[in-house]
Design an enzyme around this catalytic site. Structure first.
Site, PDB file in Angstrom:
ATOM      1  CG  PHE A 112      29.771  -6.813   5.614  1.00 51.61           C
ATOM      2  CD1 PHE A 112      29.454  -7.213   4.344  1.00 51.61           C
ATOM      3  CD2 PHE A 112      30.553  -5.678   5.772  1.00 51.61           C
ATOM      4  CE1 PHE A 112      29.895  -6.502   3.240  1.00 51.61           C
ATOM      5  CE2 PHE A 112      31.010  -4.968   4.679  1.00 51.61           C
ATOM      6  CZ  PHE A 112      30.673  -5.378   3.402  1.00 51.61           C
ATOM      7  CE  LYS A 113      26.936  -4.803   1.069  1.00 49.90           C
ATOM      8  NZ  LYS A 113      27.511  -6.155   0.982  1.00 49.90           N
ATOM      9  CG  ASP A 114      22.682  -5.232   9.453  1.00 49.87           C
ATOM     10  OD1 ASP A 114      21.909  -4.556   8.761  1.00 49.87           O
ATOM     11  OD2 ASP A 114      22.456  -6.420   9.770  1.00 49.87           O
ATOM     12  CG  LEU A 117      24.007   0.450   5.080  1.00 54.39           C
ATOM     13  CD1 LEU A 117      23.563  -0.613   4.093  1.00 54.39           C
ATOM     14  CD2 LEU A 117      23.614   1.840   4.591  1.00 54.39           C
ATOM     15  CB  THR A 147      23.538  -2.774  -0.144  1.00 54.03           C
ATOM     16  OG1 THR A 147      24.830  -3.321  -0.301  1.00 54.03           O
ATOM     17  CG2 THR A 147      23.650  -1.314   0.201  1.00 54.03           C
TER      18      THR A 147
END
Ligand SMILES: *Cc1c(COP(=O)(O)O)cnc(C)c1O
Length: 495
Positions: A112-114, A117, A147
């Site tokens: 989910f960091k995408d 980011l 991350t």
């Protein structure tokens, strides 16, 4: 809209400056001075919109020094053009009438960091332009696994930026490590730290607040910034998908306008669930925020007692992105719940630094109890939940998501609340093949990339393309440092 520090309300910054700084000089987190409000008409206008449009409209409420055209273009770059493996970007999957899953792992690194980011580098590039910055920005990242890769993927070869990632040497999965050490781009660097995530994060925070290092780097033409979820440019894109999920449920007739929905979030640094809190504060009809932790249950205790106490053993678990004892973003919540009382927040954070512990006021305790429910789930429960979801629903979930599902069920059993609940799925099961295979009763045949095929053969679920491609990629980085040597790694990287 201006931004100020949770530890000092006297100085105000434009959004672009806040994104560029990452963290306030006083160690506080930069936070909007007001929370913009949305109404039913706003939600209605997003029901038929694409994700990109939802993102530009929601972010525009906070980033008033960026134009709508800029934000639309950024959203298109971040979420369009085939970068995500579904046009929905953050689809909601229905499990049963009152249970839905917000899938946040359809981006290029399968975590989910995408979501944030892919957006942050564009916000930052524009911020450099808007603030007339001529130095190169070096992003320092401490990662518990996801991350680091997502940040490198977002920043690779972005002009006027460099990025250096520190990860705990034995704290990430084989797929996660392979993703990081094979990262392409001329401006990226990766270093393993002997220690756990908190060691890596403390090291990065120490470097940020070290005036000598900052001065040395300034002489060399560099300024440091952060892509960790302490950066406002990370939190804001995450607010979008809670609003988006609500709009999807409306569109699909699963709820009616105004109906309250609970969100259950697998939590580590408190960024994701903080974004849900901001969505609620903006006026999104949200009931409880259910904060799910793994065996590192510091937040569960905090939400139940009002005492935050990091003095406890650190456990390495199968949900490593949640192996965290100091959840940095909690500071933003405390700031809001205290009525933007910077002195009060400073008091808590000083106590945390000095004694590893603080107790919040009765006023804050009452607000926490009203809005949040905290629970945790150990290793066995995590594995059992993966097996159960696979068996009962034919739905393969990763270890982090399983923690959320387990805690959601605990919440329902404890409270009898039957409201529609959306649990957040934060990673593809393919990032944690060994644990997922074991949980569904298979014996992992190896410990590396071959497990992708094995999990595929067993489950029939497609392997995300970018993970499948890792197998043929050469390792580019092989650096390890003791935690007290992280400063030197930075100085070497920015020669
Ligand atoms: C980062 C991460 C989390 C925790 O999110 P926070 O914003 O740090 O609370 C949960 N699951 C996965 C897979 C993650 O990568």
């Amino acid at each position: 809209m201006k931004y100020y520090s949770t530890r000092d309300c006297t100085l105000r910054y434009e959004a672009a400056e806040a994104v560029k700084m990452g963290l306030s000089r006083d160690g506080g987190l930069l936070t909007p001075v007001e929370i913009p409000q949305i109404d039913e008409a706003f939600l209605q206008s997003l029901v038929r919109a694409r994700y990109q449009e939802r993102a530009a409209k929601v972010m525009g409420l906070y980033l008033t020094d960026y134009t709508y055209e800029e934000l639309s273009a950024f959203a298109e770059n971040a979420y369009g053009g085939g970068k995500f493996d579904t046009d929905a970007v953050a689809p909601v999957r229905t499990v049963d009438e009152t249970t839905h899953c917000l899938e946040l792992w359809h981006g290029p690194t399968s975590a989910f960091k995408d979501m944030a980011l892919q957006m942050l580098p564009q916000l930052l590039s524009a911020a450099l332009r808007k603030t007339g910055e001529d130095k190169t920005v070096c992003i320092l990242v401490a990662t518990s696994g996801d991350t680091g890769k997502a940040a490198m993927e977002g920043f690779a070869d972005v002009p006027q930026t460099k990025i250096l990632v520190f990860y705990p040497k034995d704290g990430v999965s084989a797929v996660q490590e392979a993703q990081m050490v094979t990262q392409e781009g001329d401006n990226v660097g990766v270093c393993a730290v002997v220690g756990n995530f908190d060691d890596a994060q403390s090291g990065v925070k120490r470097i940020f607040s070290d005036v000598d290092i900052r001065n040395t780097l300034a002489d060399r033409g560099y300024v440091l910034s952060s892509a960790n979820s302490i950066n406002w440019g990370r939190i804001l894109p995450q607010v979008v998908y809670y609003i988006s999920a609500y709009c999807d449920l409306l569109r699909d007739g699963k709820i009616t306008m105004g109906q309250k929905v609970n969100f259950c979030v697998p939590t580590g640094n408190f960024g994701d669930i903080l974004a849900a809190y901001y969505a609620k504060r903006m006026g999104l009809p949200v009931g409880k925020l259910i904060c799910a932790s793994n065996r590192n249950d510091v937040l569960t205790d905090f939400l139940r007692t009002g005492v935050y106490d990091r003095n406890r053993p650190f456990h390495t678990t199968m949900s490593p992105s949640m192996d965290i004892l100091v959840s940095s973003n909690l500071e933003r919540l405390l700031f809001d719940l205290s009525g933007e009382n910077d002195a009060e927040v400073r008091g808590y954070m000083d106590a945390l630094a000095k004694d590893g512990k603080y107790e919040v006021s009765d006023a804050i305790k009452a607000k926490l109890a009203e809005q949040y429910w905290g629970g945790f789930c150990g290793e066995e429960g995590t594995a059992a939940t993966i097996a159960e979801y696979y068996r009962k629903h034919g739905y393969l979930i990763d270890t982090h998501t399983a923690v959320a599902v387990n805690v959601m069920e605990q919440y329902r059993a404890a409270t009898g609340d039957e409201a529609v609940t959306v649990f957040v799925s934060t990673a593809s099961p393919y990032k944690f093949c060994n644990h997922v295979l074991t949980a569904i009763g298979e014996t992992p045949a190896g410990d590396g990339m071959e497990l992708l095929d094995q999990l595929h053969e067993v489950s029939g679920v497609p392997v995300p393309k970018r993970l499948a491609a890792l197998k043929g990629k050469a390792r580019r980085f092989d650096l390890t440092a003791e935690k007290q040597n992280m400063e030197n790694v930075v100085l070497d990287f920015l020669k």
